[in-house]
Design an enzyme around this catalytic site. Structure first.
Site, PDB file in Angstrom:
ATOM      1  N   HIS A 172     -41.647 -21.304  36.026  1.00 41.88           N
ATOM      2  CA  HIS A 172     -42.816 -21.683  35.218  1.00 41.88           C
ATOM      3  C   HIS A 172     -42.811 -23.190  34.950  1.00 41.88           C
ATOM      4  O   HIS A 172     -41.740 -23.778  34.747  1.00 41.88           O
ATOM      5  CB  HIS A 172     -42.804 -20.938  33.877  1.00 41.88           C
ATOM      6  CG  HIS A 172     -42.982 -19.463  34.003  1.00 41.88           C
ATOM      7  ND1 HIS A 172     -41.927 -18.612  34.246  1.00 41.88           N
ATOM      8  CD2 HIS A 172     -44.088 -18.686  33.948  1.00 41.88           C
ATOM      9  CE1 HIS A 172     -42.382 -17.372  34.326  1.00 41.88           C
ATOM     10  NE2 HIS A 172     -43.680 -17.382  34.151  1.00 41.88           N
ATOM     11  N   TYR A 200     -43.621 -24.664  32.285  1.00 38.37           N
ATOM     12  CA  TYR A 200     -43.128 -24.995  30.938  1.00 38.37           C
ATOM     13  C   TYR A 200     -41.609 -25.129  30.873  1.00 38.37           C
ATOM     14  O   TYR A 200     -41.064 -25.624  29.890  1.00 38.37           O
ATOM     15  CB  TYR A 200     -43.625 -23.985  29.890  1.00 38.37           C
ATOM     16  CG  TYR A 200     -43.209 -22.546  30.119  1.00 38.37           C
ATOM     17  CD1 TYR A 200     -41.907 -22.113  29.936  1.00 38.37           C
ATOM     18  CD2 TYR A 200     -44.157 -21.607  30.523  1.00 38.37           C
ATOM     19  CE1 TYR A 200     -41.541 -20.799  30.147  1.00 38.37           C
ATOM     20  CE2 TYR A 200     -43.811 -20.289  30.735  1.00 38.37           C
ATOM     21  CZ  TYR A 200     -42.495 -19.887  30.546  1.00 38.37           C
ATOM     22  OH  TYR A 200     -42.144 -18.587  30.768  1.00 38.37           O
ATOM     23  N   GLU A 201     -40.914 -24.698  31.928  1.00 42.57           N
ATOM     24  CA  GLU A 201     -39.458 -24.861  31.931  1.00 42.57           C
ATOM     25  C   GLU A 201     -39.062 -26.319  32.151  1.00 42.57           C
ATOM     26  O   GLU A 201     -37.907 -26.686  31.959  1.00 42.57           O
ATOM     27  CB  GLU A 201     -38.839 -23.980  33.012  1.00 42.57           C
ATOM     28  CG  GLU A 201     -38.984 -22.502  32.691  1.00 42.57           C
ATOM     29  CD  GLU A 201     -38.540 -21.623  33.839  1.00 42.57           C
ATOM     30  OE1 GLU A 201     -37.330 -21.442  33.986  1.00 42.57           O
ATOM     31  OE2 GLU A 201     -39.403 -21.146  34.586  1.00 42.57           O
ATOM     32  N   MET A 230     -49.458 -17.913  31.724  1.00 38.69           N
ATOM     33  CA  MET A 230     -48.784 -19.189  31.981  1.00 38.69           C
ATOM     34  C   MET A 230     -48.295 -19.323  33.422  1.00 38.69           C
ATOM     35  O   MET A 230     -47.338 -20.062  33.688  1.00 38.69           O
ATOM     36  CB  MET A 230     -47.606 -19.343  31.004  1.00 38.69           C
ATOM     37  CG  MET A 230     -48.022 -19.232  29.544  1.00 38.69           C
ATOM     38  SD  MET A 230     -46.602 -19.239  28.435  1.00 38.69           S
ATOM     39  CE  MET A 230     -47.352 -18.677  26.902  1.00 38.69           C
ATOM     40  N   SER A 231     -48.931 -18.625  34.339  1.00 33.98           N
ATOM     41  CA  SER A 231     -48.449 -18.661  35.735  1.00 33.98           C
ATOM     42  C   SER A 231     -49.612 -18.409  36.691  1.00 33.98           C
ATOM     43  O   SER A 231     -50.779 -18.460  36.304  1.00 33.98           O
ATOM     44  CB  SER A 231     -47.383 -17.580  35.940  1.00 33.98           C
ATOM     45  OG  SER A 231     -47.974 -16.300  35.844  1.00 33.98           O
ATOM     46  N   SER A 245     -43.519 -11.217  34.126  1.00 28.41           N
ATOM     47  CA  SER A 245     -42.687 -10.859  32.967  1.00 28.41           C
ATOM     48  C   SER A 245     -42.598  -9.364  32.745  1.00 28.41           C
ATOM     49  O   SER A 245     -43.632  -8.696  32.666  1.00 28.41           O
ATOM     50  CB  SER A 245     -43.335 -11.385  31.680  1.00 28.41           C
ATOM     51  OG  SER A 245     -42.948 -12.645  31.382  1.00 28.41           O
ATOM     52  N   ASN A 301     -50.928  -7.973  25.737  1.00 27.71           N
ATOM     53  CA  ASN A 301     -51.275  -8.137  24.316  1.00 27.71           C
ATOM     54  C   ASN A 301     -52.712  -8.603  24.253  1.00 27.71           C
ATOM     55  O   ASN A 301     -53.258  -9.057  25.262  1.00 27.71           O
ATOM     56  CB  ASN A 301     -50.360  -9.194  23.658  1.00 27.71           C
ATOM     57  CG  ASN A 301     -50.417 -10.531  24.370  1.00 27.71           C
ATOM     58  OD1 ASN A 301     -49.756 -10.729  25.394  1.00 27.71           O
ATOM     59  ND2 ASN A 301     -51.231 -11.437  23.874  1.00 27.71           N
ATOM     60  N   HIS A 354     -42.862 -13.209  22.430  1.00 25.64           N
ATOM     61  CA  HIS A 354     -42.436 -12.982  23.813  1.00 25.64           C
ATOM     62  C   HIS A 354     -41.889 -11.556  23.961  1.00 25.64           C
ATOM     63  O   HIS A 354     -42.118 -10.888  24.966  1.00 25.64           O
ATOM     64  CB  HIS A 354     -41.360 -14.013  24.191  1.00 25.64           C
ATOM     65  CG  HIS A 354     -40.855 -13.899  25.601  1.00 25.64           C
ATOM     66  ND1 HIS A 354     -41.682 -13.988  26.696  1.00 25.64           N
ATOM     67  CD2 HIS A 354     -39.600 -13.691  26.086  1.00 25.64           C
ATOM     68  CE1 HIS A 354     -40.954 -13.843  27.801  1.00 25.64           C
ATOM     69  NE2 HIS A 354     -39.693 -13.654  27.454  1.00 25.64           N
ATOM     70  N   HIS A 358     -36.318 -13.097  33.448  1.00 25.15           N
ATOM     71  CA  HIS A 358     -36.730 -13.551  34.772  1.00 25.15           C
ATOM     72  C   HIS A 358     -35.497 -13.805  35.647  1.00 25.15           C
ATOM     73  O   HIS A 358     -35.164 -14.945  35.945  1.00 25.15           O
ATOM     74  CB  HIS A 358     -37.519 -14.864  34.688  1.00 25.15           C
ATOM     75  CG  HIS A 358     -38.892 -14.709  34.118  1.00 25.15           C
ATOM     76  ND1 HIS A 358     -39.125 -14.538  32.788  1.00 25.15           N
ATOM     77  CD2 HIS A 358     -40.105 -14.696  34.701  1.00 25.15           C
ATOM     78  CE1 HIS A 358     -40.430 -14.434  32.579  1.00 25.15           C
ATOM     79  NE2 HIS A 358     -41.048 -14.528  33.722  1.00 25.15           N
ATOM     80  N   ALA A 374     -48.048 -11.167  33.498  1.00 28.67           N
ATOM     81  CA  ALA A 374     -48.376 -10.616  32.186  1.00 28.67           C
ATOM     82  C   ALA A 374     -49.388 -11.566  31.563  1.00 28.67           C
ATOM     83  O   ALA A 374     -49.281 -12.781  31.724  1.00 28.67           O
ATOM     84  CB  ALA A 374     -47.125 -10.539  31.330  1.00 28.67           C
TER      85      ALA A 374
HETATM   86  N1  HPA Z   1     -51.101 -16.046  26.260  1.00 25.00           N
HETATM   87  C1  HPA Z   1     -50.505 -16.705  27.272  1.00 25.00           C
HETATM   88  N2  HPA Z   1     -49.655 -16.120  28.105  1.00 25.00           N
HETATM   89  C2  HPA Z   1     -49.396 -14.819  27.931  1.00 25.00           C
HETATM   90  C3  HPA Z   1     -49.975 -14.079  26.899  1.00 25.00           C
HETATM   91  C4  HPA Z   1     -50.870 -14.725  26.014  1.00 25.00           C
HETATM   92  O1  HPA Z   1     -51.438 -14.127  25.070  1.00 25.00           O
HETATM   93  N3  HPA Z   1     -49.501 -12.803  27.011  1.00 25.00           N
HETATM   94  C5  HPA Z   1     -48.672 -12.792  28.072  1.00 25.00           C
HETATM   95  N4  HPA Z   1     -48.603 -14.005  28.636  1.00 25.00           N
END
Ligand code: HPA
Length: 273
Positions: A84, A86-87, A212-213, A31, A236, A248, A62, A114
């Site tokens: 991903h 989740y898609e 998430m990847s 990301s 973050n 996001h 993406h 990320a």
């Molecule tokens: N959690 C899950 N996936 C993420 C995060 C997070 O805090 N930051 C970037 N991708």
């Protein structure tokens, strides 16, 4: 023939004449890190949407294509945009691009992503060399009949992230004055971010960052005997550690801010592969 393998070989057949060279490295961009391809000597591109049956990412930020080019002298295929879970795609589709890059000839898979920082020493903007992962919160991509053409039924997972590649990335970071943290990455399915108590639980399990990847791709690549390395961009602080709700947009902005230095670290590492 195994259905998943048939889909993979059909995808490969449909693009094999458009592959300009045998890539050594497959680079997966996370990301906000998707502009890396701008800093390679690009030779050609294949849009995901032009590959029959190929899953196409629906996440803003993406863009979906394979980009073939050179990083220094190293032939690279770069995935700009990944799929991903989740898609809503089956997990076998999520790892299809990884498997396709193996058929293209890659020897090394370089995963980037990320993440949210769990380790209290991490701050937004940090880079983390992935030394191991926790896969238990995401579906295993090898479930189903084993694809014997790709690998064994019960692959060993004791050393997924190649030690020599880790050393190369460490020395590339050091020589270029780029601070590099290290740690364990845990993959959730997403798309919701975690609750604060989940983050506490993940910390107890030994996770340093969450996203998430990546892990499912590493499992599929390890199954095929590829050498794997990964760097996470901590965009973050994870839920409950961060004083503010997660968005996001925040993750993408942090990725964009970190991108120039991240690109440099990736480039300097690949040069030494
Ligand atoms: N959690 C899950 N996936 C993420 C995060 C997070 O805090 N930051 C970037 N991708």
């Amino acid at each position: 023939m195994n259905e998943v393998y048939k889909k993979l070989t059909d995808c490969f057949e449909s693009i094999k004449d458009k592959i300009p060279f045998e890539p050594k490295v497959g680079l997966v961009l996370g990301s906000g890190l998707g502009n890396y391809a701008d800093s390679m000597k690009v030779v050609s591109e294949i849009e995901y949407s032009s590959i029959k049956g190929f899953p196409v990412s629906t996440v803003p930020g993406h863009a979906g294509k394979f980009i073939f080019g050179y990083v220094d002298e190293v032939p690279v295929v770069c995935m700009k945009g990944r799929i991903h879970f989740y898609e809503g795609y089956p997990i076998s589709d999520v790892v299809l691009p990884t498997r396709l890059m193996k058929l293209m000839g890659i020897k090394i898979l370089f995963l980037t992503n990320a993440s949210g920082g769990i380790n209290p020493d991490f701050k937004a903007g940090d880079f983390m060399l992935i030394t191991d992962h926790i896969s238990s919160f995401a579906p295993n991509p090898l479930i189903g009949p084993n694809i014997d053409e790709l690998g064994t039924r019960f692959p060993d997972m004791s050393s997924v992230y190649d030690k020599d590649l880790q050393d190369i990335i460490r020395s590339a970071a050091k020589d270029n004055g780029i601070a590099l943290k290290e740690g364990v990455y845990l993959q959730t399915t997403g798309p919701s971010f975690e609750s604060p108590i989940e983050i506490k639980a993940f910390a107890t399990l030994g996770a340093d960052a969450v996203g998430m990847s990546t892990v499912v791709e590493a499992i599929a690549a390890n199954h095929m005997g590829l050498k794997i390395c990964g760097i996470s961009c901590v965009c973050n602080l994870a839920a409950g550690i961060s004083p503010t709700p997660l968005t996001h947009e925040e993750v993408q902005q942090a990725g964009r801010d970190a991108a120039p230095l991240f690109e440099k670290l990736v480039r300097e590492s690949i040069k030494r592969f």
